[in-house]
Design a protein around this motif. Structure first.
Motif, PDB file in Angstrom:
ATOM      1  N   MET A 111       0.673  -1.172   0.064  1.00 42.80           N
ATOM      2  CA  MET A 111      -0.061  -0.047   0.005  1.00 42.80           C
ATOM      3  C   MET A 111       0.818   1.274   0.054  1.00 42.80           C
ATOM      4  N   ASN A 112       0.585   2.041  -0.595  1.00 38.77           N
ATOM      5  CA  ASN A 112       1.229   3.551  -0.764  1.00 38.77           C
ATOM      6  C   ASN A 112       1.272   4.348   0.655  1.00 38.77           C
ATOM      7  N   PRO A 113       2.197   4.588   1.096  1.00 35.45           N
ATOM      8  CA  PRO A 113       2.264   5.257   2.389  1.00 35.45           C
ATOM      9  C   PRO A 113       1.456   6.530   2.510  1.00 35.45           C
ATOM     10  N   THR A 114       1.386   7.241   1.196  1.00 32.59           N
ATOM     11  CA  THR A 114       0.629   8.477   1.231  1.00 32.59           C
ATOM     12  C   THR A 114      -0.648   8.284   1.071  1.00 32.59           C
ATOM     13  N   HIS A 115      -1.283   7.153   0.973  1.00 33.45           N
ATOM     14  CA  HIS A 115      -2.619   6.557   0.855  1.00 33.45           C
ATOM     15  C   HIS A 115      -3.418   6.556   2.186  1.00 33.45           C
ATOM     16  N   SER A 116      -3.591   8.015   2.639  1.00 33.32           N
ATOM     17  CA  SER A 116      -4.289   8.202   3.752  1.00 33.32           C
ATOM     18  C   SER A 116      -5.588   9.277   3.647  1.00 33.32           C
ATOM     19  N   ILE A 117      -6.213   8.754   4.955  1.00 35.68           N
ATOM     20  CA  ILE A 117      -7.436   9.655   5.224  1.00 35.68           C
ATOM     21  C   ILE A 117      -7.128  11.160   5.073  1.00 35.68           C
ATOM     22  N   ASN A 118      -6.055  11.573   5.548  1.00 37.33           N
ATOM     23  CA  ASN A 118      -5.698  12.908   5.682  1.00 37.33           C
ATOM     24  C   ASN A 118      -5.561  13.727   4.227  1.00 37.33           C
ATOM     25  N   LYS A 119      -5.513  12.929   3.297  1.00 35.49           N
ATOM     26  CA  LYS A 119      -5.237  13.351   1.909  1.00 35.49           C
ATOM     27  C   LYS A 119      -6.455  13.767   1.276  1.00 35.49           C
ATOM     28  N   ILE A 120      -7.698  13.500   1.769  1.00 33.12           N
ATOM     29  CA  ILE A 120      -8.773  13.867   0.940  1.00 33.12           C
ATOM     30  C   ILE A 120      -8.927  15.219   0.924  1.00 33.12           C
ATOM     31  N   PRO A 121      -8.926  15.813  -0.262  1.00 31.29           N
ATOM     32  CA  PRO A 121      -9.074  17.315  -0.517  1.00 31.29           C
ATOM     33  C   PRO A 121     -10.308  18.011   0.416  1.00 31.29           C
ATOM     34  N   GLU A 122      -9.864  18.963   0.823  1.00 33.60           N
ATOM     35  CA  GLU A 122     -10.870  19.809   1.748  1.00 33.60           C
ATOM     36  C   GLU A 122     -12.122  20.265   1.085  1.00 33.60           C
ATOM     37  N   GLN A 123     -12.087  20.353  -0.179  1.00 30.91           N
ATOM     38  CA  GLN A 123     -13.316  20.871  -1.217  1.00 30.91           C
ATOM     39  C   GLN A 123     -14.058  19.556  -1.325  1.00 30.91           C
ATOM     40  N   ILE A 124     -13.966  18.276  -0.977  1.00 33.15           N
ATOM     41  CA  ILE A 124     -14.780  17.248  -1.412  1.00 33.15           C
ATOM     42  C   ILE A 124     -15.187  16.541   0.285  1.00 33.15           C
ATOM     43  N   ARG A 125     -14.558  16.882   1.222  1.00 31.28           N
ATOM     44  CA  ARG A 125     -14.596  16.162   2.362  1.00 31.28           C
ATOM     45  C   ARG A 125     -15.887  16.028   2.997  1.00 31.28           C
ATOM     46  N   ASP A 126     -16.980  17.107   2.510  1.00 28.74           N
ATOM     47  CA  ASP A 126     -18.298  16.887   2.896  1.00 28.74           C
ATOM     48  C   ASP A 126     -19.445  16.576   1.945  1.00 28.74           C
ATOM     49  N   GLU A 127     -18.747  16.099   0.627  1.00 29.90           N
ATOM     50  CA  GLU A 127     -19.435  15.924  -0.516  1.00 29.90           C
ATOM     51  C   GLU A 127     -19.802  14.084  -0.359  1.00 29.90           C
ATOM     52  N   SER A 169      -6.907   8.260  -4.106  1.00 24.52           N
ATOM     53  CA  SER A 169      -6.599   7.080  -4.402  1.00 24.52           C
ATOM     54  C   SER A 169      -5.535   6.846  -5.449  1.00 24.52           C
ATOM     55  N   ILE A 170      -5.317   5.545  -5.805  1.00 21.53           N
ATOM     56  CA  ILE A 170      -4.063   5.154  -6.547  1.00 21.53           C
ATOM     57  C   ILE A 170      -4.532   4.557  -7.987  1.00 21.53           C
ATOM     58  N   HIS A 171      -4.167   4.951  -8.732  1.00 22.25           N
ATOM     59  CA  HIS A 171      -4.611   4.328 -10.224  1.00 22.25           C
ATOM     60  C   HIS A 171      -4.307   2.822 -10.386  1.00 22.25           C
ATOM     61  N   HIS A 172      -5.346   2.150 -10.616  1.00 30.31           N
ATOM     62  CA  HIS A 172      -5.025   0.599 -10.781  1.00 30.31           C
ATOM     63  C   HIS A 172      -4.048   0.269 -11.869  1.00 30.31           C
ATOM     64  N   THR A 173      -3.755   0.987 -12.827  1.00 33.23           N
ATOM     65  CA  THR A 173      -2.781   0.496 -13.694  1.00 33.23           C
ATOM     66  C   THR A 173      -1.288   1.272 -13.502  1.00 33.23           C
ATOM     67  N   THR A 174      -1.353   2.547 -13.097  1.00 37.14           N
ATOM     68  CA  THR A 174      -0.192   3.200 -13.296  1.00 37.14           C
ATOM     69  C   THR A 174       0.514   3.358 -12.018  1.00 37.14           C
ATOM     70  N   GLY A 175      -0.365   2.868 -10.829  1.00 39.45           N
ATOM     71  CA  GLY A 175       0.166   3.212  -9.488  1.00 39.45           C
ATOM     72  C   GLY A 175       0.337   4.448  -8.887  1.00 39.45           C
ATOM     73  N   GLU A 176      -0.059   5.582  -9.691  1.00 38.46           N
ATOM     74  CA  GLU A 176       0.314   6.820  -9.414  1.00 38.46           C
ATOM     75  C   GLU A 176      -1.114   7.455  -8.610  1.00 38.46           C
ATOM     76  N   GLN A 177      -0.731   8.327  -7.832  1.00 38.41           N
ATOM     77  CA  GLN A 177      -1.738   8.815  -6.860  1.00 38.41           C
ATOM     78  C   GLN A 177      -2.691   9.959  -7.574  1.00 38.41           C
ATOM     79  N   TYR A 178      -3.671   9.972  -7.325  1.00 40.58           N
ATOM     80  CA  TYR A 178      -4.603  11.336  -7.782  1.00 40.58           C
ATOM     81  C   TYR A 178      -4.648  12.505  -6.826  1.00 40.58           C
ATOM     82  N   ILE A 179      -3.844  13.455  -7.416  1.00 39.51           N
ATOM     83  CA  ILE A 179      -3.706  14.653  -6.521  1.00 39.51           C
ATOM     84  C   ILE A 179      -4.527  15.850  -7.043  1.00 39.51           C
ATOM     85  N   VAL A 180      -4.534  16.678  -6.057  1.00 43.78           N
ATOM     86  CA  VAL A 180      -5.261  18.022  -6.508  1.00 43.78           C
ATOM     87  C   VAL A 180      -4.201  18.821  -7.247  1.00 43.78           C
TER      88      VAL A 180
END
Length: 201
Positions: free
Chosen positions: A1-17, A143-154
């Motif tokens: 698991m990617n160590p940056t895959h953390s609940i704290n990384k959810i963008p502020e703009q969507i935390r209540d969506e 999230s981590i892309h299932h093919t590239t292993g790269e993280q989705y980022i703001v």
């Protein structure tokens, strides 16, 4: 698991969506990892979570991905082919939240009351962009892309702005050149509209 895959990384703009659980590298669907909801979950039916939900936190920490659902007035513009988007789209969308997909695309987040119509533009059967509204979703950070292993980022960190329905109408026309979509909804809540004066054609 990617160590940056953390609940704290959810963008502020969507935390209540309306957030949903999406398959990840450690949570596949029918033996194949991919950007699909967890079996039994969905963008229309949920279950929905916010960023502080313990069940969602456990899902992310165990390697699951998340998605943000286009519920209410949230409209998501899913851009798969940036080059084609830039060459075909004549709507100047400013002041947007932009998320870079782990696969290289982009998602733009807007609000538009009562806009309910989805649309997509394809080239050689490949998606260029999709308007996602009402019960659709996009995969969201961390999230981590299932093919590239790269993280989705703001990529562009702004508050979610209200887009004028005329801008979405123009995007709909680009995706469906033979069918003009009547404007829906409009601005509301005192939020600043974007895109209204930048539409050509």
């Amino acid at each position: 698991m990617n160590p940056t895959h953390s609940i704290n990384k959810i963008p502020e703009q969507i935390r209540d969506e309306s957030l949903i659980r999406v398959s990840g590298l450690d949570h596949d669907v029918n033996g194949t990892a991919g950007a699909a909801p967890k079996p039994g979950d969905g963008a229309a039916s949920g279950p929905f979570f916010n960023a502080d939900d313990d069940e969602l936190a456990k899902w992310i920490k165990s390697g699951g991905n998340i998605g943000v659902a286009s519920q209410g007035d949230l409209v998501l513009i899913d851009i798969d082919d940036i080059e084609e988007w830039n060459s075909r789209v004549d709507v100047d969308l400013v002041d947007y939240v932009s998320v870079r997909s782990g696969g290289g695309g982009r998602y733009l987040y807007y609000r538009c009351e009562e806009w309910e119509v989805g649309a997509s533009l394809r080239k050689y059967n490949e998606e260029i962009f999709i308007i996602r509204a009402q019960n659709s979703f996009v995969v969201a950070p961390p999230s981590i892309h299932h093919t590239t292993g790269e993280q989705y980022i703001v990529e562009k960190d702004e508050p979610i702005q209200t887009i004028h329905s005329a801008a979405l109408n123009r995007l709909y026309e680009i995706a469906n050149p033979s069918e003009k979509q009547p404007e829906q909804g409009g601005s509301g809540g005192g939020s600043r509209d974007v895109g209204e004066e930048d539409i050509t054609g």
